[in-house]
Every structure is written in structure tokens, then in C-alpha cells.
Write an enzyme that holds these catalytic residues in place. Sequence first.
Site, PDB file in Angstrom:
ATOM      1  N   TYR A  78     -17.626 -31.649  70.537  1.00 43.11           N
ATOM      2  CA  TYR A  78     -18.654 -31.037  70.188  1.00 43.11           C
ATOM      3  C   TYR A  78     -19.006 -29.848  70.967  1.00 43.11           C
ATOM      4  O   TYR A  78     -19.113 -28.516  70.394  1.00 43.11           O
ATOM      5  CB  TYR A  78     -20.393 -31.731  69.555  1.00 43.11           C
ATOM      6  CG  TYR A  78     -20.463 -31.697  67.943  1.00 43.11           C
ATOM      7  CD1 TYR A  78     -19.897 -30.724  67.562  1.00 43.11           C
ATOM      8  CD2 TYR A  78     -21.297 -32.528  67.976  1.00 43.11           C
ATOM      9  CE1 TYR A  78     -20.651 -30.772  66.096  1.00 43.11           C
ATOM     10  CE2 TYR A  78     -21.602 -32.678  66.205  1.00 43.11           C
ATOM     11  CZ  TYR A  78     -21.319 -31.418  65.544  1.00 43.11           C
ATOM     12  OH  TYR A  78     -21.810 -31.480  64.237  1.00 43.11           O
ATOM     13  N   GLU A  80     -16.141 -21.008  69.133  1.00 41.92           N
ATOM     14  CA  GLU A  80     -16.515 -20.695  68.238  1.00 41.92           C
ATOM     15  C   GLU A  80     -17.893 -19.320  68.592  1.00 41.92           C
ATOM     16  O   GLU A  80     -17.470 -18.583  68.705  1.00 41.92           O
ATOM     17  CB  GLU A  80     -17.330 -21.577  67.359  1.00 41.92           C
ATOM     18  CG  GLU A  80     -16.560 -22.345  67.127  1.00 41.92           C
ATOM     19  CD  GLU A  80     -17.712 -23.751  65.490  1.00 41.92           C
ATOM     20  OE1 GLU A  80     -18.968 -23.097  64.905  1.00 41.92           O
ATOM     21  OE2 GLU A  80     -16.730 -24.681  65.328  1.00 41.92           O
TER      22      GLU A  80
HETATM   23  C1  LIG Z   1     -23.301 -19.146  56.906  1.00 48.66           C
HETATM   24  C2  LIG Z   1     -23.276 -19.245  58.357  1.00 48.66           C
HETATM   25  C3  LIG Z   1     -23.809 -20.188  58.439  1.00 48.66           C
HETATM   26  C4  LIG Z   1     -23.826 -20.220  59.973  1.00 48.66           C
HETATM   27  C5  LIG Z   1     -24.275 -21.638  60.643  1.00 48.66           C
HETATM   28  C6  LIG Z   1     -24.294 -20.991  62.168  1.00 48.66           C
HETATM   29  C7  LIG Z   1     -25.082 -22.256  62.849  1.00 48.66           C
HETATM   30  C8  LIG Z   1     -24.107 -23.092  63.577  1.00 48.66           C
HETATM   31  C9  LIG Z   1     -24.707 -24.721  64.191  1.00 48.66           C
HETATM   32  C10 LIG Z   1     -23.804 -25.561  64.923  1.00 48.66           C
HETATM   33  C11 LIG Z   1     -22.385 -25.435  64.663  1.00 48.66           C
HETATM   34  C12 LIG Z   1     -21.662 -26.743  65.187  1.00 48.66           C
HETATM   35  C13 LIG Z   1     -20.353 -26.210  64.855  1.00 48.66           C
HETATM   36  C14 LIG Z   1     -19.440 -26.929  65.261  1.00 48.66           C
HETATM   37  C15 LIG Z   1     -18.114 -27.183  64.924  1.00 48.66           C
HETATM   38  C16 LIG Z   1     -17.439 -28.130  64.879  1.00 48.66           C
HETATM   39  O1  LIG Z   1     -16.853 -29.196  64.804  1.00 48.66           O
HETATM   40  S1  LIG Z   1     -17.292 -28.718  67.445  1.00 48.66           S
HETATM   41  C17 LIG Z   1     -16.080 -30.318  67.014  1.00 48.66           C
HETATM   42  C18 LIG Z   1     -16.975 -31.463  67.325  1.00 48.66           C
HETATM   43  N1  LIG Z   1     -17.404 -32.037  66.124  1.00 48.66           N
HETATM   44  C19 LIG Z   1     -17.967 -33.012  65.707  1.00 48.66           C
HETATM   45  O2  LIG Z   1     -17.687 -33.748  66.503  1.00 48.66           O
HETATM   46  C20 LIG Z   1     -18.268 -32.911  64.105  1.00 48.66           C
HETATM   47  C21 LIG Z   1     -19.524 -34.394  64.215  1.00 48.66           C
HETATM   48  N2  LIG Z   1     -19.813 -34.255  62.529  1.00 48.66           N
HETATM   49  C22 LIG Z   1     -19.640 -34.587  61.692  1.00 48.66           C
HETATM   50  O3  LIG Z   1     -18.934 -35.429  62.086  1.00 48.66           O
HETATM   51  C23 LIG Z   1     -20.172 -34.686  60.542  1.00 48.66           C
HETATM   52  O4  LIG Z   1     -19.939 -33.042  59.703  1.00 48.66           O
HETATM   53  C24 LIG Z   1     -21.217 -34.600  59.917  1.00 48.66           C
HETATM   54  C25 LIG Z   1     -22.238 -34.166  58.490  1.00 48.66           C
HETATM   55  C26 LIG Z   1     -22.522 -34.538  61.911  1.00 48.66           C
HETATM   56  C27 LIG Z   1     -21.295 -36.923  60.523  1.00 48.66           C
HETATM   57  O5  LIG Z   1     -22.416 -37.063  59.945  1.00 48.66           O
HETATM   58  P1  LIG Z   1     -22.468 -38.124  58.833  1.00 48.66           P
HETATM   59  O6  LIG Z   1     -21.532 -38.405  57.746  1.00 48.66           O
HETATM   60  O7  LIG Z   1     -23.571 -38.182  58.888  1.00 48.66           O
HETATM   61  O8  LIG Z   1     -22.062 -39.216  60.002  1.00 48.66           O
HETATM   62  P2  LIG Z   1     -21.284 -40.037  59.963  1.00 48.66           P
HETATM   63  O9  LIG Z   1     -21.534 -41.549  60.520  1.00 48.66           O
HETATM   64  O10 LIG Z   1     -19.815 -39.934  59.622  1.00 48.66           O
HETATM   65  O11 LIG Z   1     -21.078 -40.824  58.300  1.00 48.66           O
HETATM   66  C28 LIG Z   1     -22.415 -41.564  57.728  1.00 48.66           C
HETATM   67  C29 LIG Z   1     -21.874 -42.024  56.596  1.00 48.66           C
HETATM   68  O12 LIG Z   1     -21.130 -41.661  55.308  1.00 48.66           O
HETATM   69  C30 LIG Z   1     -20.438 -41.933  55.195  1.00 48.66           C
HETATM   70  N3  LIG Z   1     -19.496 -41.227  55.432  1.00 48.66           N
HETATM   71  C31 LIG Z   1     -19.545 -40.253  55.572  1.00 48.66           C
HETATM   72  N4  LIG Z   1     -18.533 -38.891  55.271  1.00 48.66           N
HETATM   73  C32 LIG Z   1     -17.384 -39.887  54.546  1.00 48.66           C
HETATM   74  C33 LIG Z   1     -15.796 -39.295  53.289  1.00 48.66           C
HETATM   75  N5  LIG Z   1     -15.758 -38.454  53.396  1.00 48.66           N
HETATM   76  N6  LIG Z   1     -15.896 -40.783  53.096  1.00 48.66           N
HETATM   77  C34 LIG Z   1     -15.942 -41.538  53.093  1.00 48.66           C
HETATM   78  N7  LIG Z   1     -17.177 -42.524  53.555  1.00 48.66           N
HETATM   79  C35 LIG Z   1     -17.839 -41.461  53.778  1.00 48.66           C
HETATM   80  C36 LIG Z   1     -19.331 -42.664  56.321  1.00 48.66           C
HETATM   81  O13 LIG Z   1     -18.743 -43.756  56.501  1.00 48.66           O
HETATM   82  C37 LIG Z   1     -21.047 -43.719  57.273  1.00 48.66           C
HETATM   83  O14 LIG Z   1     -21.149 -44.717  56.246  1.00 48.66           O
HETATM   84  P3  LIG Z   1     -22.044 -45.962  56.388  1.00 48.66           P
HETATM   85  O15 LIG Z   1     -20.986 -46.221  57.887  1.00 48.66           O
HETATM   86  O16 LIG Z   1     -22.385 -47.162  55.725  1.00 48.66           O
HETATM   87  O17 LIG Z   1     -23.054 -45.456  57.121  1.00 48.66           O
END
Ligand SMILES: CCCCCCCCCCCCC/C=C/C(=O)SCCNC(=O)CCNC(=O)[C@H](O)C(C)(C)COP(=O)(O)OP(=O)(O)OC[C@H]1O[C@@H](n2cnc3c(N)ncnc32)[C@H](O)[C@@H]1OP(=O)(O)O
Length: 242
Positions: A164, A171
Site C-alpha cells: 500500500y 502514484e
Molecule cells: C477523483 C479523484 C479522487 C482522488 C482521491 C485521491 C485520494 C487517494 C487516497 C489514497 C489512495 C490509495 C492509493 C493506493 C492504491 C493501491 O492500491 S496501492 C496497492 C496496495 N493496495 C491494497 O493493498 C489495496 C487494499 N485495499 C483494498 O483491498 C480495497 O480497496 C478495500 C476497499 C480497502 C478493501 O476493503 P474491504 O473490502 O472492506 O476488505 P475485505 O476484507 O477485502 O472485504 C470485506 C468483506 O467483503 C467481501 N468482499 C469484498 N469484495 C468482494 C468481492 N469482490 N467478492 C466477494 N466478496 C467480497 C470480503 O470477502 C469480506 O467479507 P467477509 O469476510 O464476509 O467480511
Amino acid sequence: MASSEEDGTVEEKENNNKKRTKSALATAWLTFYNIAMTAGWLVLAMAMMRFYIQKGTHKGLYRSIARTLKFFQTFALIEVGHCAIGIVRTSVIVTGVQVCSRIFMVWFITNSIRQIQNEESVILFLVVWTVTEITRYSYYTFNLLHHLPYFIKWARYNLFIVLYPLGVVGELLTIYAALPFVRRSGMYSVRLPNKYNVSFDYYYCLIIIMLSYIPLFPQLYFHMLRQRRRVLHGEVIVEKDD
Ligand SMILES: CCCCCCCCCCCCC/C=C/C(=O)SCCNC(=O)CCNC(=O)[C@H](O)C(C)(C)COP(=O)(O)OP(=O)(O)OC[C@H]1O[C@@H](n2cnc3c(N)ncnc32)[C@H](O)[C@@H]1OP(=O)(O)O
């Protein structure tokens, strides 16, 4: 009396059937979506490796993968919809910021400004995104299929600790490299006077976006650290609703 009880039971059964159909449909769609996205990012990884092995340089790499990257990264907008309709338990805001910042990087920075496409920082964020997405989508796929290998779970909730910040560095350096070209060309800017009497300076907009990483990135990072504690260490985390 008896008939109203029966009605209640029939209604409950119908509701349960509807919920089951809906969740079966949602699971089928998510499985398809995650497999497609894993495949897309794997294709990108292979194309990048092949390019580098054949040419021995990163110059021209972005152009060679641009179409595939734009397609799969833009397709990720659907994820905001998944959260909005409630088929995944994730915040619309967190997902929205993550997906929009990526789409912005692809379309409004790297794709729009040819002169920066060969910067090392572009390769940095491309490699970081690719590793992240292959891990993330394969995690979701195997999780949905109830056959999740531990190393994928481990990778999903540990690699981000390093990837991250690296992605953010890539970026920010890329946006920084774009600034002189944006200033010189006046691209996406609207100057006065004009008939609508409005002005917009993309150069300053980019500086504001760079500054917005300061409050926004820690929120995404701490969100992931909370998810990590929940999934790997079984902690119960109470998150505020959007
Ligand atoms: C208009 C211009 C705007 C500009 C704004 C600028 C500001 C920017 C600020 C910062 C920018 C950051 C830039 C970084 C970029 C990069 O990516 S660098 C590379 C490293 N990146 C990462 O590691 C990414 C990490 N982030 C993520 O994984 C996601 O984006 C997230 C949204 C933050 C993930 O969060 P979340 O979904 O809450 O976590 P999970 O644990 O994965 O999921 C939660 C539960 O939801 C289920 N789920 C989610 N998606 C799916 C799916 N596609 N299919 C099935 N299930 C899904 C997941 O299984 C979890 O379920 P439970 O286990 O039952 O809770």
C-alpha cells in the site's frame, strides 16, 4: 386463526426462498466477477513480464498494456455498486475512494500525459497494483468457493502492509512528474474570460489531490489493518456505518 398462522408461515417461506435465490445469484455473479478480474490481472502480469524479458527495458511497457489495464481497472467501478446494493459487506466510501483514485491515475494522469508513461514510478505502481489485485481477487474467489488456501489469506492480509505505501509512493511520484507538463500545456483547464465565467486549473487540482492523500490514505490503511485483525486474529471489530 389457524389460516393466518399458515399464511404467515407461507409468507416467511416465500421470503426465505427469495433471499436464498438472491444470495445464490449474488454469489454466482461475484464468483464470475472475481474469476474474470483475477484472470485480467494475471494477463497483465504476464504481459508485463514478457515485455520486460523481450525488450530488457521498461520503456514502452505502459503503452503495451494500456488497453488491458484501462479495461480491467475501469471494470472495478462495479465494486462500488456491489457495496451500494449490499452484496458485499464493505463500505461504499472506502471502496469508492480506492477505485476512483485508481481510475483517476489511469485515465487522467498516465493515459493523458504521454511524456510520463516511461517513468519508473509508473512501473512501480503498476507492479504493486498487479500483485495486490491477483492476491485480492483470488482471495475472494477461493473464499466464495469455501476452499481458501491459507497462504492466499495470509498474502491478502499481510502484503498490503508494504504494498500500500509503495503504491502510494508510485502514484504520488507519477502525479509529481506530470505537473510540469500539465502547467505547460494547460490541459483540462478552463481559462477566463469565457462565456460561462468559470475557471478551472488542473495543475492546482493535481496539487490538491496530492495533498488529499495525507488525510485519505491513513484511513484506507487503518481500515485494512482492522480487516487484518478481524480475519487473521478473529477480533470483533465494530465499524461505523457509511
Ligand atoms: C477523483 C479523484 C479522487 C482522488 C482521491 C485521491 C485520494 C487517494 C487516497 C489514497 C489512495 C490509495 C492509493 C493506493 C492504491 C493501491 O492500491 S496501492 C496497492 C496496495 N493496495 C491494497 O493493498 C489495496 C487494499 N485495499 C483494498 O483491498 C480495497 O480497496 C478495500 C476497499 C480497502 C478493501 O476493503 P474491504 O473490502 O472492506 O476488505 P475485505 O476484507 O477485502 O472485504 C470485506 C468483506 O467483503 C467481501 N468482499 C469484498 N469484495 C468482494 C468481492 N469482490 N467478492 C466477494 N466478496 C467480497 C470480503 O470477502 C469480506 O467479507 P467477509 O469476510 O464476509 O467480511
